[in-house]
Design a protein around this motif. Structure first.
Motif, PDB file in Angstrom:
ATOM      1  N   LYS A  69       0.815  -1.206   0.000  1.00 45.08           N
ATOM      2  CA  LYS A  69       0.000   0.000   0.000  1.00 45.08           C
ATOM      3  C   LYS A  69       0.854   1.263   0.000  1.00 45.08           C
ATOM      4  O   LYS A  69       0.469   2.284  -0.583  1.00 45.08           O
ATOM      5  CB  LYS A  69      -0.935   0.004   1.215  1.00 45.08           C
ATOM      6  N   SER A  70       1.999   1.198   0.656  1.00 43.76           N
ATOM      7  CA  SER A  70       2.850   2.386   0.759  1.00 43.76           C
ATOM      8  C   SER A  70       3.403   2.828  -0.588  1.00 43.76           C
ATOM      9  O   SER A  70       3.825   3.973  -0.742  1.00 43.76           O
ATOM     10  CB  SER A  70       4.004   2.124   1.732  1.00 43.76           C
ATOM     11  N   VAL A  71       3.396   1.939  -1.578  1.00 43.57           N
ATOM     12  CA  VAL A  71       3.870   2.307  -2.906  1.00 43.57           C
ATOM     13  C   VAL A  71       2.713   2.389  -3.903  1.00 43.57           C
ATOM     14  O   VAL A  71       2.915   2.601  -5.090  1.00 43.57           O
ATOM     15  CB  VAL A  71       4.957   1.315  -3.385  1.00 43.57           C
ATOM     16  N   GLY A  72       1.468   2.225  -3.406  1.00 46.59           N
ATOM     17  CA  GLY A  72       0.302   2.361  -4.273  1.00 46.59           C
ATOM     18  C   GLY A  72      -0.164   1.089  -4.931  1.00 46.59           C
ATOM     19  O   GLY A  72      -0.948   1.124  -5.887  1.00 46.59           O
ATOM     20  N   ILE A  73       0.282  -0.048  -4.413  1.00 45.88           N
ATOM     21  CA  ILE A  73      -0.120  -1.347  -4.955  1.00 45.88           C
ATOM     22  C   ILE A  73      -1.219  -1.937  -4.067  1.00 45.88           C
ATOM     23  O   ILE A  73      -1.078  -1.983  -2.846  1.00 45.88           O
ATOM     24  CB  ILE A  73       1.085  -2.315  -5.001  1.00 45.88           C
ATOM     25  N   ASP A  74      -2.310  -2.370  -4.666  1.00 48.17           N
ATOM     26  CA  ASP A  74      -3.350  -3.049  -3.901  1.00 48.17           C
ATOM     27  C   ASP A  74      -2.802  -4.361  -3.345  1.00 48.17           C
ATOM     28  O   ASP A  74      -1.898  -4.971  -3.941  1.00 48.17           O
ATOM     29  CB  ASP A  74      -4.565  -3.346  -4.782  1.00 48.17           C
ATOM     30  N   CYS A  75      -3.337  -4.796  -2.212  1.00 48.54           N
ATOM     31  CA  CYS A  75      -2.881  -6.055  -1.625  1.00 48.54           C
ATOM     32  C   CYS A  75      -4.052  -6.828  -1.055  1.00 48.54           C
ATOM     33  O   CYS A  75      -4.930  -6.252  -0.396  1.00 48.54           O
ATOM     34  CB  CYS A  75      -1.835  -5.795  -0.531  1.00 48.54           C
ATOM     35  N   TRP A  76      -4.052  -8.122  -1.299  1.00 48.74           N
ATOM     36  CA  TRP A  76      -5.033  -9.024  -0.709  1.00 48.74           C
ATOM     37  C   TRP A  76      -4.288  -9.960   0.229  1.00 48.74           C
ATOM     38  O   TRP A  76      -3.305 -10.596  -0.161  1.00 48.74           O
ATOM     39  CB  TRP A  76      -5.750  -9.853  -1.785  1.00 48.74           C
ATOM     40  N   LEU A  77      -4.753 -10.040   1.461  1.00 48.10           N
ATOM     41  CA  LEU A  77      -4.126 -10.940   2.425  1.00 48.10           C
ATOM     42  C   LEU A  77      -4.571 -12.381   2.165  1.00 48.10           C
ATOM     43  O   LEU A  77      -5.766 -12.673   2.092  1.00 48.10           O
ATOM     44  CB  LEU A  77      -4.481 -10.537   3.855  1.00 48.10           C
ATOM     45  N   TRP A  78      -3.577 -13.259   2.031  1.00 49.30           N
ATOM     46  CA  TRP A  78      -3.856 -14.677   1.830  1.00 49.30           C
ATOM     47  C   TRP A  78      -4.466 -15.252   3.110  1.00 49.30           C
ATOM     48  O   TRP A  78      -3.972 -15.040   4.207  1.00 49.30           O
ATOM     49  CB  TRP A  78      -2.562 -15.400   1.486  1.00 49.30           C
ATOM     50  N   GLY A  79      -5.571 -15.973   2.955  1.00 48.92           N
ATOM     51  CA  GLY A  79      -6.257 -16.539   4.094  1.00 48.92           C
ATOM     52  C   GLY A  79      -7.312 -15.628   4.676  1.00 48.92           C
ATOM     53  O   GLY A  79      -8.077 -16.028   5.554  1.00 48.92           O
ATOM     54  N   LYS A  80      -7.387 -14.388   4.181  1.00 44.48           N
ATOM     55  CA  LYS A  80      -8.392 -13.438   4.673  1.00 44.48           C
ATOM     56  C   LYS A  80      -9.140 -12.800   3.507  1.00 44.48           C
ATOM     57  O   LYS A  80     -10.335 -13.009   3.338  1.00 44.48           O
ATOM     58  CB  LYS A  80      -7.740 -12.363   5.530  1.00 44.48           C
ATOM     59  N   ASP A  81      -8.437 -12.022   2.695  1.00 44.31           N
ATOM     60  CA  ASP A  81      -9.074 -11.390   1.530  1.00 44.31           C
ATOM     61  C   ASP A  81      -9.305 -12.404   0.410  1.00 44.31           C
ATOM     62  O   ASP A  81     -10.298 -12.332  -0.319  1.00 44.31           O
ATOM     63  CB  ASP A  81      -8.214 -10.236   1.014  1.00 44.31           C
ATOM     64  N   VAL A  82      -8.351 -13.294   0.249  1.00 44.14           N
ATOM     65  CA  VAL A  82      -8.476 -14.403  -0.707  1.00 44.14           C
ATOM     66  C   VAL A  82      -8.036 -15.679  -0.007  1.00 44.14           C
ATOM     67  O   VAL A  82      -7.078 -15.671   0.758  1.00 44.14           O
ATOM     68  CB  VAL A  82      -7.639 -14.178  -1.988  1.00 44.14           C
TER      69      VAL A  82
END
Length: 255
Positions: free
Chosen positions: A227-240
């Motif tokens: 996120k600090s560089v502007g990239i979306d992130c999905w947490l493994w085991g939670k978001d995906v």
């Protein structure tokens, strides 16, 4: 740091059945090969954490440490080894990087602190065990999903806090050639959540930060770092929770 810590977490298995490959564009949706629906590419690049996300342990670390350690006189229980590992891994490391080159100084400390066994031969056997693909496995459906995404024009990269064993592991698991970039902390000199490791990845892929998504299992190293560089992130085991989830969120069916 997060990769190596996370790869010791046990993740439940799952079954996954994937659709046929599609070709799509982020600029304009195109039809599925069967002509039944439109597919839009939501991202141009997928970045993947290694340990704990793409790479799963074949068996728990405490089991491996204990089984190998018996021939060296180790008689600790699995619970004791697991607790010792957590303490050792959480201890401060005086250097900038935990994984410099082969990472042996760091891992030697962890193994000896976790088990109380400082035998060099024991450490080398443990270290070499984790250097082989048979010590790991991919999540079900990972290879198929990455192949489908690549066929759809999505660029793929590994972004990992790991030592120099990682490239061989990816090769042993037959996925190295799927990646357009492999960015390893021990090679580039930065560890997640440092923005530089993420910037290196998108630079090598030649994509904008806003067109990339990162998947990892550590809130600070992966999500906050990306996120600090502007990239979306999905947490493994939670978001995906599966690679099917990743595919469906990148290749989005249109009405």
């Amino acid at each position: 740091m997060a990769d190596a810590c996370a790869f010791f977490r046990a993740l439940k298995p799952f079954n996954l059945r994937l659709t046929s490959p599609v070709r799509s564009s982020s600029a304009s949706p195109t039809r599925h090969a069967g002509g039944e629906r439109m597919i839009k590419r939501a991202y141009d690049a997928l970045l993947l954490d290694a340990g704990g996300t793409l790479l799963q342990l074949a068996k728990p670390v405490e089991q491996t440490y204990g089984e190998i350690g018996r021939k060296y006189g180790l008689n600790m229980t699995s619970t004791e080894i697991k607790q010792g590992f957590k303490r050792a891994f959480a201890a401060p490391w005086p250097e900038k990087l935990r994984y410099q080159g082969d990472g042996k100084p760091f891992w030697k400390l962890v193994v000896s602190e976790a088990t109380g066994c400082a035998d060099d031969k024991y450490f080398e056997e443990v270290y070499e065990y984790y250097a082989k693909g048979e010590a790991w496995h991919l999540p079900p459906g990972a290879y198929d999903t990455m192949s489908i995404l690549k066929d759809a024009g999505v660029k793929l990269a590994v972004v990992s806090n790991f030592d120099t064993r990682l490239r061989k592991l990816l090769k042993d698991l037959n996925v190295l050639d799927l990646f357009d970039a492999v960015v390893i902390s021990s090679e580039v000199g930065y560890e997640k959540p440092d923005v530089q490791i993420f910037k290196t990845a998108i630079d090598r892929l030649n994509v904008e930060a806003g067109k990339a998504v990162h998947v990892g299992d550590d809130l600070k190293a992966d999500k906050e770092g990306a996120k600090s560089v502007g990239i979306d992130c999905w947490l493994w085991g939670k978001d995906v929770e599966t690679f099917s989830d990743i595919q469906s969120r990148i290749l989005v069916p249109q009405p």
